[in-house]
Design a protein around this motif. Structure first.
Motif, PDB file in Angstrom:
ATOM      1  N   ARG A  10       0.869  -1.175   0.000  1.00  0.00           N
ATOM      2  CA  ARG A  10       0.000   0.000   0.000  1.00  0.00           C
ATOM      3  C   ARG A  10       0.905   1.224   0.000  1.00  0.00           C
ATOM      4  O   ARG A  10       1.018   1.924   0.991  1.00  0.00           O
ATOM      5  N   ARG A  11       1.497   1.475  -1.140  1.00  0.00           N
ATOM      6  CA  ARG A  11       2.593   2.430  -1.213  1.00  0.00           C
ATOM      7  C   ARG A  11       2.278   3.818  -0.699  1.00  0.00           C
ATOM      8  O   ARG A  11       3.022   4.365   0.087  1.00  0.00           O
ATOM      9  N   SER A  12       1.197   4.437  -1.137  1.00  0.00           N
ATOM     10  CA  SER A  12       0.992   5.827  -0.737  1.00  0.00           C
ATOM     11  C   SER A  12       0.616   5.973   0.731  1.00  0.00           C
ATOM     12  O   SER A  12       1.159   6.827   1.418  1.00  0.00           O
ATOM     13  N   SER A  13      -0.292   5.160   1.237  1.00  0.00           N
ATOM     14  CA  SER A  13      -0.655   5.299   2.652  1.00  0.00           C
ATOM     15  C   SER A  13       0.498   4.862   3.551  1.00  0.00           C
ATOM     16  O   SER A  13       0.755   5.475   4.584  1.00  0.00           O
ATOM     17  N   ASP A  14       1.190   3.808   3.178  1.00  0.00           N
ATOM     18  CA  ASP A  14       2.314   3.356   3.990  1.00  0.00           C
ATOM     19  C   ASP A  14       3.492   4.319   3.910  1.00  0.00           C
ATOM     20  O   ASP A  14       4.246   4.445   4.867  1.00  0.00           O
ATOM     21  N   LEU A  15       3.650   4.987   2.786  1.00  0.00           N
ATOM     22  CA  LEU A  15       4.694   6.005   2.687  1.00  0.00           C
ATOM     23  C   LEU A  15       4.402   7.123   3.683  1.00  0.00           C
ATOM     24  O   LEU A  15       5.300   7.569   4.404  1.00  0.00           O
ATOM     25  N   GLN A  16       3.159   7.547   3.754  1.00  0.00           N
ATOM     26  CA  GLN A  16       2.782   8.587   4.714  1.00  0.00           C
ATOM     27  C   GLN A  16       2.987   8.110   6.148  1.00  0.00           C
ATOM     28  O   GLN A  16       3.480   8.853   6.991  1.00  0.00           O
ATOM     29  N   ASN A  17       2.621   6.863   6.419  1.00  0.00           N
ATOM     30  CA  ASN A  17       2.847   6.306   7.756  1.00  0.00           C
ATOM     31  C   ASN A  17       4.336   6.270   8.074  1.00  0.00           C
ATOM     32  O   ASN A  17       4.745   6.583   9.195  1.00  0.00           O
ATOM     33  N   TYR A  18       5.134   5.882   7.096  1.00  0.00           N
ATOM     34  CA  TYR A  18       6.583   5.839   7.295  1.00  0.00           C
ATOM     35  C   TYR A  18       7.130   7.232   7.604  1.00  0.00           C
ATOM     36  O   TYR A  18       7.901   7.412   8.541  1.00  0.00           O
ATOM     37  N   LEU A  19       6.706   8.224   6.833  1.00  0.00           N
ATOM     38  CA  LEU A  19       7.190   9.592   7.043  1.00  0.00           C
ATOM     39  C   LEU A  19       6.767  10.123   8.414  1.00  0.00           C
ATOM     40  O   LEU A  19       7.572  10.768   9.103  1.00  0.00           O
ATOM     41  N   LEU A  20       5.537   9.864   8.802  1.00  0.00           N
ATOM     42  CA  LEU A  20       5.079  10.297  10.122  1.00  0.00           C
ATOM     43  C   LEU A  20       5.834   9.574  11.237  1.00  0.00           C
ATOM     44  O   LEU A  20       6.215  10.183  12.237  1.00  0.00           O
ATOM     45  N   THR A  21       6.069   8.293  11.050  1.00  0.00           N
ATOM     46  CA  THR A  21       6.784   7.511  12.061  1.00  0.00           C
ATOM     47  C   THR A  21       8.221   7.977  12.194  1.00  0.00           C
ATOM     48  O   THR A  21       8.728   8.132  13.312  1.00  0.00           O
ATOM     49  N   THR A  22       8.891   8.220  11.068  1.00  0.00           N
ATOM     50  CA  THR A  22      10.283   8.675  11.149  1.00  0.00           C
ATOM     51  C   THR A  22      10.365  10.079  11.738  1.00  0.00           C
ATOM     52  O   THR A  22      11.320  10.389  12.451  1.00  0.00           O
ATOM     53  N   ALA A  23       9.368  10.914  11.473  1.00  0.00           N
ATOM     54  CA  ALA A  23       9.339  12.237  12.100  1.00  0.00           C
ATOM     55  C   ALA A  23       9.175  12.102  13.614  1.00  0.00           C
ATOM     56  O   ALA A  23       9.843  12.796  14.387  1.00  0.00           O
TER      57      ALA A  23
END
Length: 131
Positions: A10-23
């Protein structure tokens, strides 16, 4: 639990989750009072296991395949007019290069791989003639 191990599917939603998590992790790391505490946090098994779950190499491979497949389809399909360039092939290459660096694809952690992909895609002759 977080479903991070399915990051590639789920590239787009998981990308957002990844960015939020790394932040969040960066903010958490900034609270470490000393370098020793930060090192201890980063070397903790829970932290390292959590970071490994993102599977960034698989994410890149999926993006690589998506971008290159679109270019190859256009190159195999023959010439036509593009939006900016006279040839659809050149237009497809331009779109692939823009896609590599778009904020819904690019990750700083994979900068080297996206740069290499940019060089690979740009090796095709892009015509300087605009439509």
């Amino acid at each position: 639990t977080l479903s991070i191990h399915s990051f590639p599917t789920r590239r787009s939603s998981d990308l957002q989750n990844y960015l939020l998590t790394t932040a969040f992790i960066s903010r958490l790391e900034s609270l470490a009072p000393t370098l020793a505490h930060l090192t201890a946090l980063r070397s903790h098994p829970t932290y390292t296991n959590f970071v490994k779950r993102f599977q960034l190499p698989i994410y890149f491979q999926l993006r690589f395949k998506e971008i290159v497949t679109n270019v190859e389809r256009t190159l195999d399909g023959g010439s036509g007019g593009g939006e900016v360039f006279l040839l659809s092939e050149s237009e497809s290459i331009r779109k692939a290069l823009v896609r590599c660096w778009s904020e819904d694809v690019y990750l700083q952690e994979l900068a080297g791989r996206f740069w290499r992909l940019t060089l690979q895609v740009s090796r095709f002759s892009v015509t300087p003639f605009f439509a």
